[in-house]
Design a protein around this motif. Sequence first.
Motif, PDB file in Angstrom:
ATOM      1  N   VAL A 158       9.200   7.401   6.495  1.00 41.63           N
ATOM      2  CA  VAL A 158       8.520   7.804   7.731  1.00 41.63           C
ATOM      3  C   VAL A 158       7.021   7.544   7.616  1.00 41.63           C
ATOM      4  CG1 VAL A 158       7.979   9.745   9.240  1.00 41.63           C
ATOM      5  CG2 VAL A 158      10.281   9.508   8.290  1.00 41.63           C
ATOM      6  N   GLN A 159       6.448   7.932   6.482  1.00 45.77           N
ATOM      7  CA  GLN A 159       5.010   7.724   6.282  1.00 45.77           C
ATOM      8  C   GLN A 159       4.671   6.241   6.220  1.00 45.77           C
ATOM      9  OE1 GLN A 159       4.732   9.962   2.706  1.00 45.77           O
ATOM     10  NE2 GLN A 159       4.772  11.951   3.728  1.00 45.77           N
ATOM     11  N   GLU A 160       5.556   5.448   5.612  1.00 40.30           N
ATOM     12  CA  GLU A 160       5.332   4.001   5.589  1.00 40.30           C
ATOM     13  C   GLU A 160       5.347   3.437   7.003  1.00 40.30           C
ATOM     14  OE1 GLU A 160       7.548  -0.027   3.882  1.00 40.30           O
ATOM     15  OE2 GLU A 160       7.895   1.903   2.899  1.00 40.30           O
ATOM     16  N   GLY A 161       6.235   3.963   7.863  1.00 37.70           N
ATOM     17  CA  GLY A 161       6.253   3.528   9.253  1.00 37.70           C
ATOM     18  C   GLY A 161       4.961   3.857   9.982  1.00 37.70           C
ATOM     19  N   VAL A 162       4.416   5.038   9.737  1.00 35.44           N
ATOM     20  CA  VAL A 162       3.138   5.419  10.353  1.00 35.44           C
ATOM     21  C   VAL A 162       2.026   4.514   9.841  1.00 35.44           C
ATOM     22  CG1 VAL A 162       1.414   7.255  10.506  1.00 35.44           C
ATOM     23  CG2 VAL A 162       3.837   7.803  10.759  1.00 35.44           C
ATOM     24  N   LEU A 163       2.058   4.193   8.547  1.00 34.14           N
ATOM     25  CA  LEU A 163       1.044   3.292   7.997  1.00 34.14           C
ATOM     26  C   LEU A 163       1.129   1.915   8.652  1.00 34.14           C
ATOM     27  CD1 LEU A 163      -1.205   3.199   5.858  1.00 34.14           C
ATOM     28  CD2 LEU A 163       0.489   2.342   4.242  1.00 34.14           C
ATOM     29  N   SER A 164       2.323   1.451   8.926  1.00 35.04           N
ATOM     30  CA  SER A 164       2.486   0.168   9.627  1.00 35.04           C
ATOM     31  C   SER A 164       1.895   0.240  11.031  1.00 35.04           C
ATOM     32  CB  SER A 164       3.971  -0.210   9.690  1.00 35.04           C
ATOM     33  OG  SER A 164       4.512  -0.399   8.394  1.00 35.04           O
ATOM     34  N   VAL A 165       2.044   1.386  11.691  1.00 33.56           N
ATOM     35  CA  VAL A 165       1.447   1.574  13.010  1.00 33.56           C
ATOM     36  C   VAL A 165      -0.078   1.486  12.923  1.00 33.56           C
ATOM     37  CG1 VAL A 165       1.060   3.263  14.851  1.00 33.56           C
ATOM     38  CG2 VAL A 165       3.360   2.911  13.945  1.00 33.56           C
ATOM     39  N   VAL A 166      -0.644   2.084  11.871  1.00 38.85           N
ATOM     40  CA  VAL A 166      -2.098   2.043  11.688  1.00 38.85           C
ATOM     41  C   VAL A 166      -2.578   0.600  11.553  1.00 38.85           C
ATOM     42  CG1 VAL A 166      -3.975   2.664  10.115  1.00 38.85           C
ATOM     43  CG2 VAL A 166      -2.233   4.352  10.695  1.00 38.85           C
ATOM     44  N   PHE A 167      -1.873  -0.195  10.751  1.00 36.58           N
ATOM     45  CA  PHE A 167      -2.240  -1.610  10.601  1.00 36.58           C
ATOM     46  C   PHE A 167      -2.085  -2.346  11.931  1.00 36.58           C
ATOM     47  CE2 PHE A 167      -2.254  -0.685   6.196  1.00 36.58           C
ATOM     48  CZ  PHE A 167      -2.861  -1.740   5.536  1.00 36.58           C
ATOM     49  N   PRO A 211       1.296  14.109  13.295  1.00 36.09           N
ATOM     50  CA  PRO A 211       0.081  14.534  12.576  1.00 36.09           C
ATOM     51  C   PRO A 211       0.348  14.850  11.110  1.00 36.09           C
ATOM     52  CG  PRO A 211       0.229  15.613  14.711  1.00 36.09           C
ATOM     53  CD  PRO A 211       1.527  14.913  14.504  1.00 36.09           C
ATOM     54  N   ALA A 212       1.552  15.367  10.814  1.00 35.72           N
ATOM     55  CA  ALA A 212       1.879  15.693   9.420  1.00 35.72           C
ATOM     56  C   ALA A 212       1.921  14.436   8.553  1.00 35.72           C
ATOM     57  CB  ALA A 212       3.227  16.413   9.361  1.00 35.72           C
ATOM     58  N   SER A 213       2.410  13.332   9.104  1.00 32.88           N
ATOM     59  CA  SER A 213       2.445  12.073   8.351  1.00 32.88           C
ATOM     60  C   SER A 213       1.031  11.549   8.119  1.00 32.88           C
ATOM     61  CB  SER A 213       3.279  11.033   9.101  1.00 32.88           C
ATOM     62  OG  SER A 213       4.623  11.444   9.215  1.00 32.88           O
ATOM     63  N   ILE A 214       0.183  11.646   9.135  1.00 35.70           N
ATOM     64  CA  ILE A 214      -1.214  11.239   8.968  1.00 35.70           C
ATOM     65  C   ILE A 214      -1.868  12.040   7.848  1.00 35.70           C
ATOM     66  CG2 ILE A 214      -3.488  11.211  10.073  1.00 35.70           C
ATOM     67  CD1 ILE A 214      -1.828   9.034  11.191  1.00 35.70           C
ATOM     68  N   ALA A 215      -1.632  13.348   7.844  1.00 36.47           N
ATOM     69  CA  ALA A 215      -2.223  14.214   6.820  1.00 36.47           C
ATOM     70  C   ALA A 215      -1.699  13.859   5.430  1.00 36.47           C
ATOM     71  CB  ALA A 215      -1.934  15.675   7.144  1.00 36.47           C
ATOM     72  N   SER A 216      -0.408  13.535   5.328  1.00 38.81           N
ATOM     73  CA  SER A 216       0.175  13.177   4.026  1.00 38.81           C
ATOM     74  C   SER A 216      -0.438  11.884   3.493  1.00 38.81           C
ATOM     75  CB  SER A 216       1.696  13.027   4.157  1.00 38.81           C
ATOM     76  OG  SER A 216       2.292  14.252   4.531  1.00 38.81           O
ATOM     77  N   ILE A 217      -0.629  10.919   4.366  1.00 31.72           N
ATOM     78  CA  ILE A 217      -1.232   9.648   3.938  1.00 31.72           C
ATOM     79  C   ILE A 217      -2.687   9.882   3.505  1.00 31.72           C
ATOM     80  CG2 ILE A 217      -1.854   7.318   4.667  1.00 31.72           C
ATOM     81  CD1 ILE A 217       0.491   7.430   6.633  1.00 31.72           C
ATOM     82  N   GLN A 218      -3.394  10.733   4.221  1.00 33.42           N
ATOM     83  CA  GLN A 218      -4.782  11.036   3.848  1.00 33.42           C
ATOM     84  C   GLN A 218      -4.836  11.671   2.461  1.00 33.42           C
ATOM     85  OE1 GLN A 218      -7.344   9.982   5.350  1.00 33.42           O
ATOM     86  NE2 GLN A 218      -7.522  10.497   7.510  1.00 33.42           N
ATOM     87  N   ARG A 219      -3.906  12.569   2.170  1.00 34.48           N
ATOM     88  CA  ARG A 219      -3.875  13.201   0.843  1.00 34.48           C
ATOM     89  C   ARG A 219      -3.547  12.177  -0.243  1.00 34.48           C
ATOM     90  NH1 ARG A 219      -1.378  17.381   3.844  1.00 34.48           N
ATOM     91  NH2 ARG A 219       0.697  16.626   3.243  1.00 34.48           N
ATOM     92  N   ALA A 220      -2.608  11.277   0.057  1.00 33.75           N
ATOM     93  CA  ALA A 220      -2.268  10.241  -0.913  1.00 33.75           C
ATOM     94  C   ALA A 220      -3.451   9.314  -1.172  1.00 33.75           C
ATOM     95  CB  ALA A 220      -1.058   9.441  -0.412  1.00 33.75           C
ATOM     96  N   LEU A 221      -4.218   9.020  -0.129  1.00 35.03           N
ATOM     97  CA  LEU A 221      -5.425   8.202  -0.309  1.00 35.03           C
ATOM     98  C   LEU A 221      -6.433   8.910  -1.210  1.00 35.03           C
ATOM     99  CD1 LEU A 221      -6.180   6.689   3.220  1.00 35.03           C
ATOM    100  CD2 LEU A 221      -5.490   5.472   1.167  1.00 35.03           C
ATOM    101  N   LEU A 222      -6.546  10.208  -1.040  1.00 37.07           N
ATOM    102  CA  LEU A 222      -7.464  10.975  -1.884  1.00 37.07           C
ATOM    103  C   LEU A 222      -7.044  10.909  -3.349  1.00 37.07           C
ATOM    104  CD1 LEU A 222      -9.856  12.903  -2.175  1.00 37.07           C
ATOM    105  CD2 LEU A 222      -8.289  14.796  -1.679  1.00 37.07           C
ATOM    106  N   LEU A 273       0.834  -1.199   0.000  1.00 37.14           N
ATOM    107  CA  LEU A 273       0.000   0.000   0.000  1.00 37.14           C
ATOM    108  C   LEU A 273       0.871   1.252   0.000  1.00 37.14           C
ATOM    109  CD1 LEU A 273      -2.919   0.882  -0.020  1.00 37.14           C
ATOM    110  CD2 LEU A 273      -2.880   0.918   2.468  1.00 37.14           C
ATOM    111  N   ALA A 274       1.969   1.213   0.721  1.00 34.79           N
ATOM    112  CA  ALA A 274       2.896   2.345   0.701  1.00 34.79           C
ATOM    113  C   ALA A 274       3.456   2.550  -0.695  1.00 34.79           C
ATOM    114  CB  ALA A 274       4.026   2.119   1.706  1.00 34.79           C
TER     115      ALA A 274
END
Length: 522
Positions: free
Chosen positions: A135-144, A183-194, A126-127
Amino acid sequence: MPDAAPGLFLGQSSDHGADKPEHLLFHRANRHGVVAGATGTGKTVTLQIMAQGFSDAGVPVFCADVKGDLSGICVPGAPNDKLLARAAGMGLTLTPRAAPTVFWDLYGLKGHPIRTTVSEIGPLLLARMLNLNDVQEGVLSVVFHVADKEGLLLLDLDDLRAMLAHVGENAERIGREVGNVAPASIASIQRALLQLEQQGGKAFFGEPALRLEDMMRTGLDGRGQVNVLDATKLMSSPRLYAAFLLWLLSELFEQLPEVGDPEKPRLVFFFDEAHLLFNDTSSALREKVEQVVRLIRSKGVGVYFVTQNPADIPDSVLAQLGNRIQHALRAYTPAEQRGLKAASDSFRANPAFGTAEAIQDLGVGEALVSTLDEKGAPHVVARTLIRPPDSRLGPATDAERAAVMAASPVRGLYDTVVDRESAEEILAARRGDADLAAADARLAEARARADAAAAKEADKAAAARAREQTRLDRESARARAPARRSTRETPIEAATKSVLRTAGSTITRELLRGLLGGLRRR
């Protein structure tokens, strides 16, 4: 006859003036392969004859139709005189017939929809789809991780978006357990999802998820099912395309049992435009590709990469591709010349010709072919005329595609989306319960304040009534008491008293004078 050999007939070469059929042995087909060549040199036709050849042998096939012309495999061919002459020169009798085809499409437009869940894709792929940094991939792993820990199903993009919001709202608590969540990483992932959703990626995530057995069917006539993924629209999202095919390979690797080296593959997988898989690939993802390609052979799956130049494929992966078909390459720039040299060096040399020169001289429908022999060693490279296909050269019409889909064995299985309770609904319910509890607390607090204010006002009213009653009681008491003369003098009374006092004083003084005077005279 070339069809009598225990392998897939690719075409005919010339060995010291003698015609020689070139076959790809079925029991060596799971050693993978590559089909390379410049645009317009015949790669798609080679892919088509290989797919139909495997199907005729009872092997299911999966391939991507990038340009739309592979769809003709579902229609019997109508060979022209040139193709008939080529077939006759090979001793081949063309039998026009279609392959048993099932069309798939991630968007559900030109085939049955293909879906999988966010959980099955996993954070690594998904990343890759979302083009996240480390860094964002690490946050995504935390979400999972949090979703697994809390028992929240991630089925579609709405679930993932809700889960990202949940992690962001509880970042402080979660950060103490698994590391900082910015929070910036969360926001970046949300934008990428969009962005992924705007590219149509939302249709890929959800249920019912694809069952691999629906792609690995064999018909009553013994022929394997040819699964054609319509990728004409998907190619506008190359990361989604590459990640999807890699996910499919990973699912095959994880779900299929070990079978060693079977007499023929259980499935053959063609990865067209293979360079997209390796462009901007992280080292972790590249290692995963290498691992899957290396180990999936023992699952009975053959993987064939289709690309313009073998140099597009990393050496660690290219070294595992035993069966090689090279169409013409053009080498005008220094980079292209290096690619040409790499392509020629990957073949076992033939003393009859120079490999590099032959690659540049090949015509349309010709290729250099080197397949594995009985012992698994590569044959000497041979310049080969590729055989004509039994199915149509060119795309199927919309009506022909619709007829094939109407008769599909998976018709109706994946057409309707199933939306069961998952992370989005559970988190929404939690927020609803929390909001209700907060509303109840606010209502109770408001009621308490109102009761307190009402009690205070009641006390004030009681005090006011008491004061008023006291006043009334005083006035009533004064009204009942007897009337008293006023001691206050009027002005006339005061003047009269003053005159009387003055007169009295004068009379008294005169009397005393008279009396005292009389006494003195005596």
